[in-house]
Design an enzyme around this catalytic site. Structure first.
Site, PDB file in Angstrom:
ATOM      1  N   HIS A 288      -7.939   2.989 -14.135  1.00  0.00           N
ATOM      2  CA  HIS A 288      -7.052   3.709 -13.215  1.00  0.00           C
ATOM      3  C   HIS A 288      -6.283   4.844 -13.863  1.00  0.00           C
ATOM      4  CE1 HIS A 288      -4.191   0.928 -15.112  1.00  0.00           C
ATOM      5  NE2 HIS A 288      -3.272   1.833 -14.810  1.00  0.00           N
TER       6      HIS A 288
HETATM    7  C1  UD1 Z   1       1.335   3.396 -12.411  1.00  0.00           C
HETATM    8  C2  UD1 Z   1       1.857   3.668 -13.825  1.00  0.00           C
HETATM    9  C3  UD1 Z   1       0.830   3.237 -14.856  1.00  0.00           C
HETATM   10  C4  UD1 Z   1       0.414   1.796 -14.634  1.00  0.00           C
HETATM   11  C5  UD1 Z   1      -0.076   1.636 -13.207  1.00  0.00           C
HETATM   12  C6  UD1 Z   1      -0.462   0.219 -12.924  1.00  0.00           C
HETATM   13  C7  UD1 Z   1       3.318   5.641 -13.993  1.00  0.00           C
HETATM   14  C8  UD1 Z   1       3.412   7.007 -14.544  1.00  0.00           C
HETATM   15  N1  UD1 Z   1       2.079   5.085 -14.056  1.00  0.00           N
HETATM   16  O1  UD1 Z   1       0.197   4.219 -12.198  1.00  0.00           O
HETATM   17  O2  UD1 Z   1       1.390   3.350 -16.148  1.00  0.00           O
HETATM   18  O3  UD1 Z   1      -0.599   1.442 -15.537  1.00  0.00           O
HETATM   19  O4  UD1 Z   1       0.991   2.032 -12.321  1.00  0.00           O
HETATM   20  O5  UD1 Z   1      -0.958   0.064 -11.642  1.00  0.00           O
HETATM   21  O6  UD1 Z   1       4.295   5.092 -13.553  1.00  0.00           O
HETATM   22  N2  UD1 Z   1      -0.806   3.351  -4.442  1.00  0.00           N
HETATM   23  C9  UD1 Z   1      -1.052   2.584  -3.342  1.00  0.00           C
HETATM   24  N3  UD1 Z   1      -0.325   1.426  -3.196  1.00  0.00           N
HETATM   25  C10 UD1 Z   1       0.622   1.036  -4.083  1.00  0.00           C
HETATM   26  C11 UD1 Z   1       0.871   1.858  -5.191  1.00  0.00           C
HETATM   27  C12 UD1 Z   1       0.149   3.010  -5.367  1.00  0.00           C
HETATM   28  O7  UD1 Z   1      -1.886   2.871  -2.523  1.00  0.00           O
HETATM   29  O8  UD1 Z   1       1.236  -0.016  -3.888  1.00  0.00           O
HETATM   30  C13 UD1 Z   1      -1.622   4.583  -4.642  1.00  0.00           C
HETATM   31  C14 UD1 Z   1      -0.988   5.789  -4.046  1.00  0.00           C
HETATM   32  O9  UD1 Z   1      -1.988   6.598  -3.538  1.00  0.00           O
HETATM   33  C15 UD1 Z   1      -0.359   6.501  -5.228  1.00  0.00           C
HETATM   34  C16 UD1 Z   1      -1.328   6.135  -6.337  1.00  0.00           C
HETATM   35  O10 UD1 Z   1      -1.778   4.815  -6.031  1.00  0.00           O
HETATM   36  O11 UD1 Z   1      -0.230   7.852  -5.052  1.00  0.00           O
HETATM   37  C17 UD1 Z   1      -0.708   6.143  -7.691  1.00  0.00           C
HETATM   38  O12 UD1 Z   1       0.446   5.314  -7.748  1.00  0.00           O
HETATM   39  P1  UD1 Z   1       1.581   5.578  -8.884  1.00  0.00           P
HETATM   40  O13 UD1 Z   1       2.581   4.479  -8.861  1.00  0.00           O
HETATM   41  O14 UD1 Z   1       2.089   6.981  -8.769  1.00  0.00           O
HETATM   42  O15 UD1 Z   1       0.772   5.534 -10.224  1.00  0.00           O
HETATM   43  P2  UD1 Z   1      -0.334   4.495 -10.735  1.00  0.00           P
HETATM   44  O16 UD1 Z   1      -1.604   5.218 -10.894  1.00  0.00           O
HETATM   45  O17 UD1 Z   1      -0.315   3.243  -9.921  1.00  0.00           O
END
Ligand code: UD1
Length: 378
Positions: free
Chosen positions: A207
């Site tokens: 991811h």
């Molecule tokens: C975040 C962390 C990363 C960690 C990962 C674990 C940061 C910079 N990154 O990355 O270090 O390894 O979490 O999962 O904080 N989304 C959903 N549902 C959710 C959460 C996210 O659909 O409950 C989708 C959304 O489209 C969102 C994307 O995932 O835009 C990314 O979510 P985000 O929390 O920004 O970063 P992660 O890639 O999850």
């Protein structure tokens, strides 16, 4: 009574915070805790399911953040957390790991002069293109107490000029959770549900933005995974980010790869602990596979957790298909033996050491803030 305000935001925070909450609750006469959830992760499968699995209390405070650009996400968290800090005035804010919620809450606490402890301090990949690396460096600069998992983390902090008094090595708190939950995970039916036999499949997570946000990089990884999947099934619990990018790039998983929804902690642990081989770009999984003795190939060129290579079962293979497939074949043919061992202080008792440090230091701060050490009047 030491008032502790714990913060979680994203999936990898939950397994680090659960044992800390339990350890605080074991000392009810000395410390109390409240839990704030920023809402960085909000899907049932990315958040709520972990509270049940890990025996965590419901959050007392929800900041209701949702996805967005990192800046919008962090701005929302900081503004909402500031209000919580003003209302609660805790003795400590405790943040864990390296996600956007970690740095946002540490910064808000610093602005209000609330003491902050950072759990998992001092890890460095030395790769500033990773958002997590910036979060780690900045959180460590801000935090008053840096609770580290290992000696390499101590050395990184000292090299950055952090005073020795702010550093305390407590071990790896995520491994507390792993040891506590291993027995319960045996009741998970995930292997039966997926019709898998222990040791006869590989497990994959991917991811990281560097791997999945770029179509070229993602194609290279999929081509390697496709090769491996010819030899044994590959199970891939897909992160929402990766699923969205695959859709966007019109990519589907190669034959032999089973894409499933994100798993609960216990199902995940059951799956991973029985895998013949783990492939991942996650930070935490490098540590969990080391503690479990499962061979792990990390789909990155660097790691902030070098101890998992030096002492554990981890190997860096980057995103070059030939390198990934070569390393996987070596493991599958039994050509490499991983005599990994759990590093020192990855012993299941890190949370107790964390809470002891919080209580002792809060008492010291009380003395500093009182007139007890004022110079004697002449
Ligand atoms: C975040 C962390 C990363 C960690 C990962 C674990 C940061 C910079 N990154 O990355 O270090 O390894 O979490 O999962 O904080 N989304 C959903 N549902 C959710 C959460 C996210 O659909 O409950 C989708 C959304 O489209 C969102 C994307 O995932 O835009 C990314 O979510 P985000 O929390 O920004 O970063 P992660 O890639 O999850």
């Amino acid at each position: 009574m030491v008032k502790i305000l714990n913060v979680v935001g994203a999936r990898p925070n939950f397994m680090k915070m659960a044992p800390i909450i339990a350890a605080i609750n074991r000392r009810p006469n000395e410390a109390s805790q409240r839990l704030a959830h920023t809402g960085q992760h909000y899907d049932e499968a990315m958040s709520a399911v972990f509270f049940g699995d890990l025996g965590m209390p419901e959050p007392d405070i929800n900041l209701e953040t949702r996805s967005g650009t990192p800046t919008r996400q962090m701005a929302h968290i900081m503004a909402a957390f500031e209000e919580v800090l003003i209302a609660q005035r805790p003795d400590w804010v405790v943040v864990v790991g390296d996600v956007n919620s970690t740095i946002a809450c540490a910064l808000a606490a610093n602005k209000l002069d609330v003491r902050t402890a950072h759990v998992e301090a001092g890890l460095r990949s030395f790769d500033r293109s990773m958002p997590e690396e910036i979060n780690r460096v900045l959180t460590d600069q801000l935090a008053d107490l840096l609770l580290t998992p290992s000696a390499d983390a101590d050395a990184n902090l000292l090299r950055e000029g952090i005073p020795i008094e702010r550093i305390e090595r407590v071990g790896n708190v995520m491994i507390d959770t792993l040891f506590q939950q291993l027995e319960r995970a045996r009741n998970s039916t995930i292997l039966d549900q997926l019709e898998l036999r222990p040791g006869e499949f590989a497990a994959l997570t991917a991811h990281r933005p560097a791997n999945v946000d770029n179509p070229k990089a993602l194609r290279r990884i999929w081509s390697a995974i496709g090769e491996i999947a010819r030899e044994l099934p590959v199970i891939f619990p897909a992160h929402p980010r990766t699923r969205a990018r695959m859709r966007e790039f019109g990519l589907s998983a190669p034959a032999g790869v089973r894409v499933i929804a994100p798993l609960s902690y216990l199902d995940f642990l059951r799956l991973w602990s029985n895998a013949r081989l783990a492939l991942t770009d996650s930070g935490g999984l490098q540590e969990e596979t080391t503690a479990l003795g499962v061979p792990c190939l990390t789909l990155r060129d660097n790691t902030e957790r070098p101890i998992t290579i030096e002492q554990g079962t981890n190997r860096l293979v980057g995103s070059d298909p030939a390198r990934i497939v070569g390393a996987a074949r070596e493991i599958l043919s039994g050509g490499v033996s991983f005599a990994g061992r759990a590093p020192e202080l990855w012993d299941g008792n890190a949370a107790d050491r964390i809470v002891e440090a919080l209580i002792v230091r809060a008492r010291l701060a009380e003395i500093v803030n009182s007139d007890q050490i004022a110079p004697a009047a002449t």
